[in-house]
Design a protein around this motif. Structure first.
Motif, PDB file in Angstrom:
ATOM      1  N   UNK A  11      -3.417  15.781   1.301  1.00 17.83           N
ATOM      2  CA  UNK A  11      -4.155  15.180   2.410  1.00 17.83           C
ATOM      3  C   UNK A  11      -5.549  14.802   1.919  1.00 17.83           C
ATOM      4  N   UNK A  12      -6.085  13.706   2.448  1.00 14.85           N
ATOM      5  CA  UNK A  12      -7.431  13.246   2.093  1.00 14.85           C
ATOM      6  C   UNK A  12      -8.274  13.130   3.356  1.00 14.85           C
ATOM      7  N   UNK A  13      -9.501  13.664   3.281  1.00 15.13           N
ATOM      8  CA  UNK A  13     -10.428  13.629   4.415  1.00 15.13           C
ATOM      9  C   UNK A  13     -11.726  12.948   3.999  1.00 15.13           C
ATOM     10  N   UNK A  14     -12.228  12.081   4.868  1.00 12.99           N
ATOM     11  CA  UNK A  14     -13.542  11.468   4.666  1.00 12.99           C
ATOM     12  C   UNK A  14     -14.391  11.706   5.906  1.00 12.99           C
ATOM     13  N   UNK A  15     -15.556  12.299   5.697  1.00 17.51           N
ATOM     14  CA  UNK A  15     -16.499  12.596   6.781  1.00 17.51           C
ATOM     15  C   UNK A  15     -15.826  13.368   7.919  1.00 17.51           C
ATOM     16  N   UNK A  16     -14.953  14.317   7.532  1.00 15.15           N
ATOM     17  CA  UNK A  16     -14.343  15.212   8.501  1.00 15.15           C
ATOM     18  C   UNK A  16     -13.065  14.719   9.133  1.00 15.15           C
ATOM     19  N   UNK A  17     -12.650  13.476   8.850  1.00 11.05           N
ATOM     20  CA  UNK A  17     -11.458  12.895   9.464  1.00 11.05           C
ATOM     21  C   UNK A  17     -10.404  12.614   8.399  1.00 11.05           C
ATOM     22  N   UNK A  18      -9.155  12.970   8.704  1.00  8.42           N
ATOM     23  CA  UNK A  18      -8.084  12.708   7.745  1.00  8.42           C
ATOM     24  C   UNK A  18      -7.837  11.207   7.664  1.00  8.42           C
ATOM     25  N   UNK A  19      -7.897  10.672   6.438  1.00  6.76           N
ATOM     26  CA  UNK A  19      -7.705   9.237   6.243  1.00  6.76           C
ATOM     27  C   UNK A  19      -6.395   8.897   5.541  1.00  6.76           C
ATOM     28  N   UNK A  20      -5.709   9.907   5.017  1.00  7.31           N
ATOM     29  CA  UNK A  20      -4.445   9.631   4.353  1.00  7.31           C
ATOM     30  C   UNK A  20      -3.730  10.908   3.968  1.00  7.31           C
ATOM     31  N   UNK A  21      -2.443  10.799   3.699  1.00  2.00           N
ATOM     32  CA  UNK A  21      -1.646  11.936   3.244  1.00  2.00           C
ATOM     33  C   UNK A  21      -0.398  11.421   2.551  1.00  2.00           C
ATOM     34  N   UNK A  22       0.279  12.311   1.861  1.00  2.00           N
ATOM     35  CA  UNK A  22       1.500  11.927   1.171  1.00  2.00           C
ATOM     36  C   UNK A  22       2.185  13.155   0.601  1.00  2.00           C
ATOM     37  N   UNK A  23       3.214  12.916  -0.183  1.00  2.00           N
ATOM     38  CA  UNK A  23       3.942  14.015  -0.814  1.00  2.00           C
ATOM     39  C   UNK A  23       4.464  13.564  -2.168  1.00  2.00           C
ATOM     40  N   UNK A  24       5.153  14.482  -2.846  1.00  2.00           N
ATOM     41  CA  UNK A  24       5.732  14.219  -4.172  1.00  2.00           C
ATOM     42  C   UNK A  24       4.671  13.957  -5.230  1.00  2.00           C
ATOM     43  N   UNK A  25       3.496  14.583  -5.062  1.00  2.55           N
ATOM     44  CA  UNK A  25       2.453  14.511  -6.078  1.00  2.55           C
ATOM     45  C   UNK A  25       2.562  15.767  -6.946  1.00  2.55           C
ATOM     46  N   UNK A  26       3.122  15.616  -8.142  1.00  2.00           N
ATOM     47  CA  UNK A  26       3.343  16.736  -9.065  1.00  2.00           C
ATOM     48  C   UNK A  26       3.955  17.939  -8.340  1.00  2.00           C
ATOM     49  N   UNK A  27       5.105  17.744  -7.669  1.00  2.00           N
ATOM     50  CA  UNK A  27       5.695  18.854  -6.917  1.00  2.00           C
ATOM     51  C   UNK A  27       6.116  20.003  -7.827  1.00  2.00           C
ATOM     52  N   UNK A  28       5.880  21.219  -7.362  1.00  2.00           N
ATOM     53  CA  UNK A  28       6.285  22.454  -8.048  1.00  2.00           C
ATOM     54  C   UNK A  28       5.648  22.600  -9.435  1.00  2.00           C
ATOM     55  N   UNK A  29       4.494  21.960  -9.588  1.00  2.81           N
ATOM     56  CA  UNK A  29       3.720  22.137 -10.820  1.00  2.81           C
ATOM     57  C   UNK A  29       2.429  22.885 -10.466  1.00  2.81           C
TER      58      UNK A  29
END
Length: 416
Positions: free
Chosen positions: A311-329
């Motif tokens: 998850x990514x937050x800018x100035x306290x508000x979530x601006x994006x999210x995703x999955x499958x970023x280096x899973x289980x590493x």
């Protein structure tokens, strides 16, 4: 040129005792007819040999002259390339990174060098103005004298910078002299930073240990900060910071974490015209941040190894999210955490084109995923500030190198 028939002994048995005669034949002549003329005179053969020798000597001299010209052109090309900035997208491999570790891969042109050094000098002047206000409150002739000395040094340095850039533009400096001049100026800058930092110690005694910021005014491969503590093995993390930059194209690398065998274990980078990216074990996620406007912004990135959710937050508000970023590493331990530079080797291999340009503060790391409420509280100062349980922002935890500056910063005051 005449066509020459080779004179020499026969090597094959099928040729018997046949001899080959060297005879000069005009371009429009008959080769067969010429061969029937016989051996010719010894004087003719001698003249032909001398003519050939003269031709070889002339060609050798021409080749030597051409080699010298090539060396000169190569040297000039090298000087031009060393003063140019790589275009966005050049020199990059897959995932946007180059593994070249040859040191300073590119240097800004003369005009950009003057602009960047001007920013550094301006930051020094600002700090001296702060010291002047401090000295008015604490009247001390010694402090005033030191301030005047430093002001004079800055004025002299500005003259040196201007002289150096003029010489560069007029082509008066050779690469060796340019390198020596650059070294002198950088050494003077570092000395000035240290002297001013010593003067500021009196002010730092009266402020909390986390009320400071790091400033990286130049795009170099020698300005950075190093976190004294490494990261442990982590199966989740939250990384938050205050950040300010107007650098273009791209603000560079706010932080990079390298471990043995993997230089891109954990990296935050905005390179060229690409969006900001988070890398984990060389896997990439693009972050929807819009922060390159010269204003202070609070950003956070959270991640868990389970399914690689981020998850990514800018100035306290979530601006994006995703999955499958280096899973289980899991994030590996025993690495080197650097602020302001991207590592191509463990603790080094910095590339000036990927350096961070701007200001950074309150860099904190947790080994868990912060809740949206906790992130919002950090960004708005509406709750007691959390400190990272893995890396907490404190002056005692940071070493600075190459002239990066460290001075007072009040995060919540930026919001007013």
């Amino acid at each position: 040129l005449p066509l020459l028939l080779l004179l020499g002994p026969a090597l094959g048995q099928s040729l018997g005792q046949t001899r080959f005669i060297c005879t000069s034949v005009p371009l429009d002549g008959d080769v067969c007819a010429a061969s029937a003329l016989g051996t010719g005179t010894a004087e003719e053969l001698k003249g032909t040999v001398l003519q050939l020798r003269e031709t070889v000597l002339q060609q050798k001299e021409t080749i030597m002259n051409q080699k010298e010209t090539i060396r000169e052109l190569t040297a000039k090309l090298g000087r031009c390339e060393s003063q140019s900035v790589l275009e966005p997208g050049e020199g990059k491999g897959r995932k946007g990174f180059s593994k070249n570790t040859m040191g300073d891969l590119s240097r800004p042109a003369a005009a950009e060098t003057l602009s960047q050094l001007g920013q550094t000098l301006q930051s020094l002047k600002t700090r001296l103005e702060n010291l002047e206000q401090f000295s008015r409150m604490n009247s001390s002739s010694q402090t005033n004298n030191l301030k005047d000395i430093l002001q004079n040094k800055i004025d002299d340095l500005e003259k040196q910078v201007l002289s150096r850039v003029n010489s560069l533009e007029e082509g008066k400096l050779s690469p060796r002299n340019e390198s020596e001049e650059r070294g002198k100026i950088e050494s003077t800058l570092t000395s000035l930073h240290q002297r001013i930092s010593d003067l500021e110690k009196g002010q730092k005694d009266n402020r909390p240990p986390d009320r400071f910021q790091l400033t990286f005014p130049l795009r170099t491969n020698y300005m950075y900060a190093k976190v004294k503590k490494s990261l442990p093995e982590m199966y989740a993390f939250s990384i938050c910071m205050w950040i300010k930059s107007s650098a273009s194209p791209g603000m560079g690398t706010p932080f990079s974490y390298a471990v043995p065998g993997q230089a891109n274990e954990l990296v935050l980078i905005e390179w060229g015209n690409n969006p900001m990216e988070i890398l984990i074990n060389d896997k990439v996620a693009k972050l929807p941040f819009a922060i390159n406007d010269g204003k202070w912004h609070h950003i956070c990135v959270t991640w868990t190894t389970r399914d690689g959710v981020w998850e990514a937050y800018q100035d306290g508000t979530q601006t994006g999210n995703g999955e499958n970023l280096a899973p289980y590493h899991p994030i590996k331990p025993q690495g080197v955490l650097v602020l302001g530079q991207e590592q191509d080797t463990l603790g080094g291999g910095f590339d000036a084109t990927q350096a961070f340009v701007g200001e950074l503060a309150h860099f904190n790391v947790w080994d868990r995923k912060l809740s949206p409420g906790e992130v919002y509280g950090l960004a708005t100062c509406s709750s007691k500030a959390l400190a990272g349980n893995v890396i907490a922002w404190a002056e005692a935890n940071i070493d600075i190198y190459g002239g990066a500056t460290k001075w007072t910063f009040e995060a919540c005051r930026q919001l007013n």
